[in-house]
Design a protein around this motif. Structure first.
Motif, PDB file in Angstrom:
ATOM      1  N   PRO A  51      66.823  97.352  39.108  1.00 47.52           N
ATOM      2  CA  PRO A  51      65.941  97.694  37.689  1.00 47.52           C
ATOM      3  C   PRO A  51      64.720  98.331  37.923  1.00 47.52           C
ATOM      4  O   PRO A  51      64.273  99.186  37.414  1.00 47.52           O
ATOM      5  CB  PRO A  51      65.874  96.396  37.285  1.00 47.52           C
ATOM      6  CG  PRO A  51      67.149  95.433  37.825  1.00 47.52           C
ATOM      7  CD  PRO A  51      67.170  96.097  39.432  1.00 47.52           C
ATOM      8  N   ALA A 105      60.133 109.999  33.357  1.00 49.11           N
ATOM      9  CA  ALA A 105      60.527 110.617  32.016  1.00 49.11           C
ATOM     10  C   ALA A 105      59.607 110.812  30.825  1.00 49.11           C
ATOM     11  O   ALA A 105      59.529 111.712  30.131  1.00 49.11           O
ATOM     12  CB  ALA A 105      61.832 109.930  31.622  1.00 49.11           C
ATOM     13  N   ASP A 106      58.869 109.557  30.462  1.00 51.46           N
ATOM     14  CA  ASP A 106      57.648 109.485  29.536  1.00 51.46           C
ATOM     15  C   ASP A 106      56.674 110.590  29.688  1.00 51.46           C
ATOM     16  O   ASP A 106      56.378 111.265  29.193  1.00 51.46           O
ATOM     17  CB  ASP A 106      57.146 107.985  29.579  1.00 51.46           C
ATOM     18  CG  ASP A 106      57.800 107.123  28.648  1.00 51.46           C
ATOM     19  OD1 ASP A 106      58.111 107.462  27.697  1.00 51.46           O
ATOM     20  OD2 ASP A 106      57.645 105.830  29.067  1.00 51.46           O
ATOM     21  N   LEU A 151      58.519 114.177  29.729  1.00 50.90           N
ATOM     22  CA  LEU A 151      58.903 114.542  28.231  1.00 50.90           C
ATOM     23  C   LEU A 151      57.549 114.974  27.359  1.00 50.90           C
ATOM     24  O   LEU A 151      57.468 115.918  26.781  1.00 50.90           O
ATOM     25  CB  LEU A 151      59.562 113.680  27.524  1.00 50.90           C
ATOM     26  CG  LEU A 151      61.125 113.520  28.207  1.00 50.90           C
ATOM     27  CD1 LEU A 151      61.953 112.328  27.461  1.00 50.90           C
ATOM     28  CD2 LEU A 151      62.052 114.546  27.763  1.00 50.90           C
ATOM     29  N   LEU A 198      61.704 105.582  37.053  1.00 49.64           N
ATOM     30  CA  LEU A 198      62.361 106.947  36.630  1.00 49.64           C
ATOM     31  C   LEU A 198      62.051 107.023  35.093  1.00 49.64           C
ATOM     32  O   LEU A 198      61.671 108.061  34.463  1.00 49.64           O
ATOM     33  CB  LEU A 198      63.788 106.740  36.661  1.00 49.64           C
ATOM     34  CG  LEU A 198      64.350 107.138  38.214  1.00 49.64           C
ATOM     35  CD1 LEU A 198      65.836 107.074  38.237  1.00 49.64           C
ATOM     36  CD2 LEU A 198      63.661 108.423  38.730  1.00 49.64           C
ATOM     37  N   ARG A 199      62.119 105.847  34.297  1.00 52.91           N
ATOM     38  CA  ARG A 199      61.734 105.944  32.723  1.00 52.91           C
ATOM     39  C   ARG A 199      60.390 106.271  32.641  1.00 52.91           C
ATOM     40  O   ARG A 199      60.029 107.207  31.482  1.00 52.91           O
ATOM     41  CB  ARG A 199      62.083 104.681  32.401  1.00 52.91           C
ATOM     42  CG  ARG A 199      62.187 104.620  30.812  1.00 52.91           C
ATOM     43  CD  ARG A 199      60.815 104.228  30.027  1.00 52.91           C
ATOM     44  NE  ARG A 199      60.292 103.260  30.235  1.00 52.91           N
ATOM     45  CZ  ARG A 199      59.021 102.819  30.464  1.00 52.91           C
ATOM     46  NH1 ARG A 199      58.185 103.632  29.876  1.00 52.91           N
ATOM     47  NH2 ARG A 199      58.570 101.628  30.870  1.00 52.91           N
ATOM     48  N   ARG A 205      63.719 100.740  40.235  1.00 59.89           N
ATOM     49  CA  ARG A 205      64.231 102.152  40.390  1.00 59.89           C
ATOM     50  C   ARG A 205      63.957 102.738  38.863  1.00 59.89           C
ATOM     51  O   ARG A 205      63.345 103.829  38.588  1.00 59.89           O
ATOM     52  CB  ARG A 205      65.328 102.551  40.952  1.00 59.89           C
ATOM     53  CG  ARG A 205      65.718 103.764  41.000  1.00 59.89           C
ATOM     54  CD  ARG A 205      67.060 104.250  41.644  1.00 59.89           C
ATOM     55  NE  ARG A 205      67.524 105.461  41.397  1.00 59.89           N
ATOM     56  CZ  ARG A 205      66.978 106.623  42.341  1.00 59.89           C
ATOM     57  NH1 ARG A 205      66.024 106.123  43.320  1.00 59.89           N
ATOM     58  NH2 ARG A 205      67.244 107.778  42.281  1.00 59.89           N
ATOM     59  N   PHE A 206      64.703 102.110  37.908  1.00 61.49           N
ATOM     60  CA  PHE A 206      64.885 102.865  36.512  1.00 61.49           C
ATOM     61  C   PHE A 206      63.554 102.614  35.741  1.00 61.49           C
ATOM     62  O   PHE A 206      63.420 103.376  34.836  1.00 61.49           O
ATOM     63  CB  PHE A 206      66.224 102.343  35.915  1.00 61.49           C
ATOM     64  CG  PHE A 206      67.384 102.722  36.546  1.00 61.49           C
ATOM     65  CD1 PHE A 206      67.854 104.147  36.344  1.00 61.49           C
ATOM     66  CD2 PHE A 206      68.280 101.978  37.642  1.00 61.49           C
ATOM     67  CE1 PHE A 206      69.004 104.289  37.055  1.00 61.49           C
ATOM     68  CE2 PHE A 206      69.335 102.441  38.442  1.00 61.49           C
ATOM     69  CZ  PHE A 206      69.674 103.640  37.875  1.00 61.49           C
TER      70      PHE A 206
END
Lengths: 224, 224
Positions: B110, B120-121, B124, B116-117, B112-113
């Motif tokens: 978890p 991405a924030d 983006l 990565l999230r 890792r994600f």
């Protein structure tokens, strides 16, 4: 061979388990959503993940939705523990790790990066054509010829690169190919005038095979 | 603890080794390049990777460069075997896997994600403000008030989300934070009028600490 690759994706003994994906913020018009929806079907996770139609428009921020995803983009994936994931590349990696599917994206090694690079090719191409479309739907007197020329060139170069590469792609489906198929299908939806198939026989034939898969047929792009 | 995490990143026994990264297509103006350059320094790979200044402009496609990277974006990373990698997220993952650095991005689980999230924030957000800048540099009579309003709202919501989250970020540096710091530094370069620090004390203080790291100081954004 596949079972060896899948073994790589098992979490480390010390990791807590990955929370189940439960809800996808979705639209039938988005090629990035289509990529994720095809991955969901290829992993046989469709029955477990509800689809929630979420309307996002570049020039009309959806403030309510941005409470969950500050960038306001779709797709976004909600997990059983309340976590929200994005963008589409992060979501695809999560789904594949959760499902233990190492065939679409190897967990380690050079082949992983080959697939990720091909996904990036398709996603960057799609970013460009999505921007191009924004220019096309501006009031005509505010459009820019330089913009149209630049993006026509970008699309041509990227499509030619795909045509040159397609024979080297593995016969077996992977995430890079799913991204490519989703990007090409967006051209059919919004840029039919581009005639992307002309002079690109191998890519056209590849796309026809891709679109014949059950997961692709079940997730066609559509206006509504 | 760290050595346990790093062990996760070891390639599977069956994988060929990852080719050495040798060349970075680079510009001092790009915040996505800055993210990669900071990762390179945090992994102590700076001596092994040459920097090649590559000029890309959204409206003037660099056809020669697009032979190597069809999307024409920077950063791109060349490997010793001739492979070219992009986009910045793929490059960062490659560098961290090559260097065996699991502290900046755990290999599984978890966390890792979560990282990565957060990357991405930031990415983006940066995509949005880079587009906003494109609108700002159009001829004035071709700009759109609706565009400016929408992107001002997007920036505010995303920055407020970072302000709300920053206290939960780990004290230890990770890839999500490097992406965030790089995105914020672009605002200082191109959007000083936005005054992003006003009313966002925790994020401002976090950014000051981030910019004080050696890797951040060695890779400041700059016009040239």
């Amino acid at each position: 061979m596949e079972s060896e690759i899948e073994a790589d994706l098992q979490p480390s003994p010390g990791d807590p388990p990955l929370a189940a994906p439960v809800r996808l913020h979705w639209s039938p018009k988005s090629p990035f959503v289509r990529k994720v929806a095809i991955v969901i079907d290829e992993c046989a996770l469709g029955d477990r993940i509800a689809r929630h139609r979420t309307v996002v428009e570049r020039l009309r921020p959806n403030i309510e939705y941005m409470r969950h995803n500050p960038a306001g983009t779709i797709p976004a994936l909600e997990l059983a523990d309340g976590t929200k994931l994005y963008d589409s590349a992060v979501i695809c990696e999560y789904l594949l790790a959760f499902a233990g599917n190492g065939a679409l994206l190897p967990a380690t090694g050079p082949m992983r990066f080959e697939v990720l690079r091909r996904q990036a090719d398709a996603d960057l191409f799609l970013d460009a054509v999505l921007l191009w479309r924004q220019e096309r739907i501006r009031p005509e007197d505010r459009q820019s010829d330089q913009f149209h020329d630049a993006y026509r060139t970008k699309a041509r170069v990227a499509l030619d690169a795909m045509e040159a590469e397609v024979e080297c792609w593995p016969n077996r489906l992977d995430l890079g190919q799913i991204a490519t198929g989703s990007a090409l299908s967006y051209l059919d939806l919004r840029f039919p005038d581009l005639g992307w198939r002309a002079g690109r026989d191998r890519l056209s034939q590849w796309a026809a095979r891709f679109e014949n898969r059950e997961s692709a047929k079940a997730n066609r792009l559509a206006l509504d």
